[in-house]
Design a protein around this motif. Structure first.
Motif, PDB file in Angstrom:
ATOM      1  N   VAL A 222       0.863  -1.176   0.000  1.00 52.73           N
ATOM      2  CA  VAL A 222       0.000   0.000   0.000  1.00 52.73           C
ATOM      3  C   VAL A 222       0.898   1.224   0.000  1.00 52.73           C
ATOM      4  CG1 VAL A 222      -1.748   1.317   1.248  1.00 52.73           C
ATOM      5  CG2 VAL A 222      -1.841  -1.188   1.256  1.00 52.73           C
ATOM      6  N   VAL A 223       0.674   2.110  -0.962  1.00 50.96           N
ATOM      7  CA  VAL A 223       1.478   3.336  -1.072  1.00 50.96           C
ATOM      8  C   VAL A 223       0.618   4.514  -0.634  1.00 50.96           C
ATOM      9  CG1 VAL A 223       2.740   4.848  -2.639  1.00 50.96           C
ATOM     10  CG2 VAL A 223       2.858   2.370  -2.947  1.00 50.96           C
ATOM     11  N   LYS A 224       1.193   5.360   0.226  1.00 48.97           N
ATOM     12  CA  LYS A 224       0.451   6.512   0.740  1.00 48.97           C
ATOM     13  C   LYS A 224       1.317   7.771   0.695  1.00 48.97           C
ATOM     14  CE  LYS A 224      -2.733   4.196   3.927  1.00 48.97           C
ATOM     15  NZ  LYS A 224      -3.263   4.179   5.324  1.00 48.97           N
ATOM     16  N   ILE A 225       0.621   8.903   0.536  1.00 46.36           N
ATOM     17  CA  ILE A 225       1.262  10.214   0.659  1.00 46.36           C
ATOM     18  C   ILE A 225       1.024  10.687   2.086  1.00 46.36           C
ATOM     19  CG2 ILE A 225       1.360  12.583  -0.145  1.00 46.36           C
ATOM     20  CD1 ILE A 225       2.248  10.612  -2.233  1.00 46.36           C
ATOM     21  N   ILE A 226       2.103  10.867   2.820  1.00 40.33           N
ATOM     22  CA  ILE A 226       2.018  11.282   4.218  1.00 40.33           C
ATOM     23  C   ILE A 226       2.491  12.727   4.339  1.00 40.33           C
ATOM     24  CG2 ILE A 226       2.716  10.793   6.586  1.00 40.33           C
ATOM     25  CD1 ILE A 226       1.121   8.542   5.336  1.00 40.33           C
ATOM     26  N   ASN A 227       1.639  13.554   4.941  1.00 42.15           N
ATOM     27  CA  ASN A 227       1.977  14.965   5.134  1.00 42.15           C
ATOM     28  C   ASN A 227       2.539  15.167   6.537  1.00 42.15           C
ATOM     29  OD1 ASN A 227       2.151  17.763   4.930  1.00 42.15           O
ATOM     30  ND2 ASN A 227       0.033  18.064   5.586  1.00 42.15           N
ATOM     31  N   ILE A 228       3.773  15.665   6.609  1.00 44.68           N
ATOM     32  CA  ILE A 228       4.424  15.948   7.892  1.00 44.68           C
ATOM     33  C   ILE A 228       4.595  17.456   7.995  1.00 44.68           C
ATOM     34  CG2 ILE A 228       6.453  15.528   9.326  1.00 44.68           C
ATOM     35  CD1 ILE A 228       6.862  12.942   7.670  1.00 44.68           C
ATOM     36  N   PRO A 229       3.702  18.132   8.705  1.00 44.79           N
ATOM     37  CA  PRO A 229       3.763  19.592   8.800  1.00 44.79           C
ATOM     38  C   PRO A 229       5.008  20.064   9.544  1.00 44.79           C
ATOM     39  CG  PRO A 229       1.606  18.749   9.477  1.00 44.79           C
ATOM     40  CD  PRO A 229       2.535  17.585   9.411  1.00 44.79           C
ATOM     41  N   PRO A 230       5.454  21.287   9.263  1.00 45.05           N
ATOM     42  CA  PRO A 230       6.583  21.853  10.021  1.00 45.05           C
ATOM     43  C   PRO A 230       6.279  21.859  11.509  1.00 45.05           C
ATOM     44  CG  PRO A 230       6.094  23.196   8.095  1.00 45.05           C
ATOM     45  CD  PRO A 230       4.986  22.196   8.203  1.00 45.05           C
ATOM     46  N   GLY A 231       7.265  21.545  12.323  1.00 48.47           N
ATOM     47  CA  GLY A 231       7.097  21.547  13.771  1.00 48.47           C
ATOM     48  C   GLY A 231       6.581  20.244  14.349  1.00 48.47           C
ATOM     49  N   THR A 232       6.403  19.210  13.511  1.00 48.68           N
ATOM     50  CA  THR A 232       5.942  17.915  14.006  1.00 48.68           C
ATOM     51  C   THR A 232       7.030  17.247  14.848  1.00 48.68           C
ATOM     52  OG1 THR A 232       4.542  17.596  12.050  1.00 48.68           O
ATOM     53  CG2 THR A 232       5.072  15.633  13.343  1.00 48.68           C
TER      54      THR A 232
END
Length: 344
Positions: free
Chosen positions: A37-47
């Motif tokens: 399973v391929v996913k686009i993961i969003n890691i916001p600044p400051g995580t």
């Protein structure tokens, strides 16, 4: 989970960090899932690391957030991880995931900026794909201090945001997008063009203004040098350029229908009422229009009229032009000032 943590901690104390790190690396090379399973993961600044590990675990990319967090800490990589959007697979090894985060190997979005768009239109395009805030983009592109920091002059970057295909990451920011586009312009506008502008006794700004007029007047490659010649000839004779796109640029809330009243409306961009060039470019021209502005055709044309097929009829005299207007625009109101005054 606490037992796992304390067991791991005891193992570190007993065997030492290098040994346990080796064990973790070994664990990290175990396959995770049979079905990918391929996913686009969003890691916001400051995580923070804990949120990052929890996110990857909840998305099914890693099995244990504790093991992943420990791996990050042992490699002292928590401050090296870069925010952004990443494409991960649940069959990737934790070590691979961490390496990708450290390298900042983010998803890139391809954005095609067509020739002839204004700053506002470009800002709308970037906002539509989620890479910029429209208002902030426009504000920066018209901020003299920011413009100066890019090595440019003036109060606007209209004309200098070079149309091209760009690839940007999610959190690149408005400043970096604009900076990249201006750098592309500078690369295109090289020494040959600078030498040629001097031969024509024009400034770079004047060249780009003329190029922007050409860009908005025609999309026909063969016509660009000819339309350029019309503008150069009129400027030399001190004739008004009478360029409809400049009038449109100066109007507020243009509805798509250029009227006789619009042509009489005083603005700094109404080239029916002012002499010479408008104060700034009216769009961001492409390479072909810039070349045309610098290398006009060797013709004596002073007029052109649309043939309603994407091309124009060019004339050297007012009489010939008026006949062309009748031939190609006979369904229009022939009493318009554009005909009576010999306008294009």
């Amino acid at each position: 989970m606490k037992r796992i943590f304390f067991s791991t901690l005891s193992l570190i104390l007993l065997l030492g960090i290098p040994t346990v790190l080796g064990v973790l690396v070994g664990i990290s090379t175990l396959p995770l899932r049979e079905t990918e399973v391929v996913k686009i993961i969003n890691i916001p600044p400051g995580t923070c690391l804990n949120k990052l590990s929890s996110l990857l675990c909840s998305e099914g990319i890693i099995r244990s957030k504790h093991i992943f967090s420990l791996l990050v800490r042992l490699k002292k990589a928590d401050i090296k991880i870069k925010a952004g959007e990443y494409q991960f697979s649940n069959r990737m090894f934790p070590a691979e995931i961490l390496s990708k985060l450290i390298r900042g190997e983010q998803v890139k979005y391809t954005v095609i900026i067509p020739e002839g768009l204004s700053i506002t239109q470009i800002a709308n395009l970037y906002e539509k794909v989620g890479l910029a805030n429209k208002d902030k983009f426009i504000r920066l592109a018209n901020d003299p201090q920011f413009i100066a920091s890019l090595g440019m002059e003036g109060n606007t970057l209209e004309g200098y945001l070079f149309p091209d295909t760009y690839r940007f990451t999610r959190y690149i920011g408005e400043k970096n997008i604009i900076r990249c586009m201006v750098q592309r312009f500078k690369k295109v506008y090289g020494e040959e063009f600078k030498k040629r502008e001097q031969e024509l006794n024009l400034s770079q700004k004047e060249v780009i203004i003329i190029a922007s007029l050409i860009e908005k007047e025609t999309s026909c490659p063969q016509e660009r040098p000819i339309i350029s010649a019309v503008f150069h000839n009129r400027l030399r004779l001190n004739m008004p350029l009478q360029c409809d796109p400049t009038v449109i640029f100066g109007l507020n809330n243009f509805n798509g229908n250029l009227t006789k009243e619009d042509l009489k409306t005083p603005t700094p961009y109404n080239t029916y009422l002012i002499s010479g060039l408008p104060p700034t470019p009216i769009a961001n021209p492409g390479l072909a229009s810039i070349k045309a502005a610098l290398y006009p055709a060797d013709v004596d044309y002073l007029y052109f009229v649309s043939k309603n097929d994407g091309t124009h009829y060019f004339s050297s005299t007012l009489k010939e032009h008026n006949q062309a207007v009748y031939t190609y625009q006979k369904k229009w109101d022939l009493g318009k000032d554009k005909l009576n005054n010999g306008e294009k």
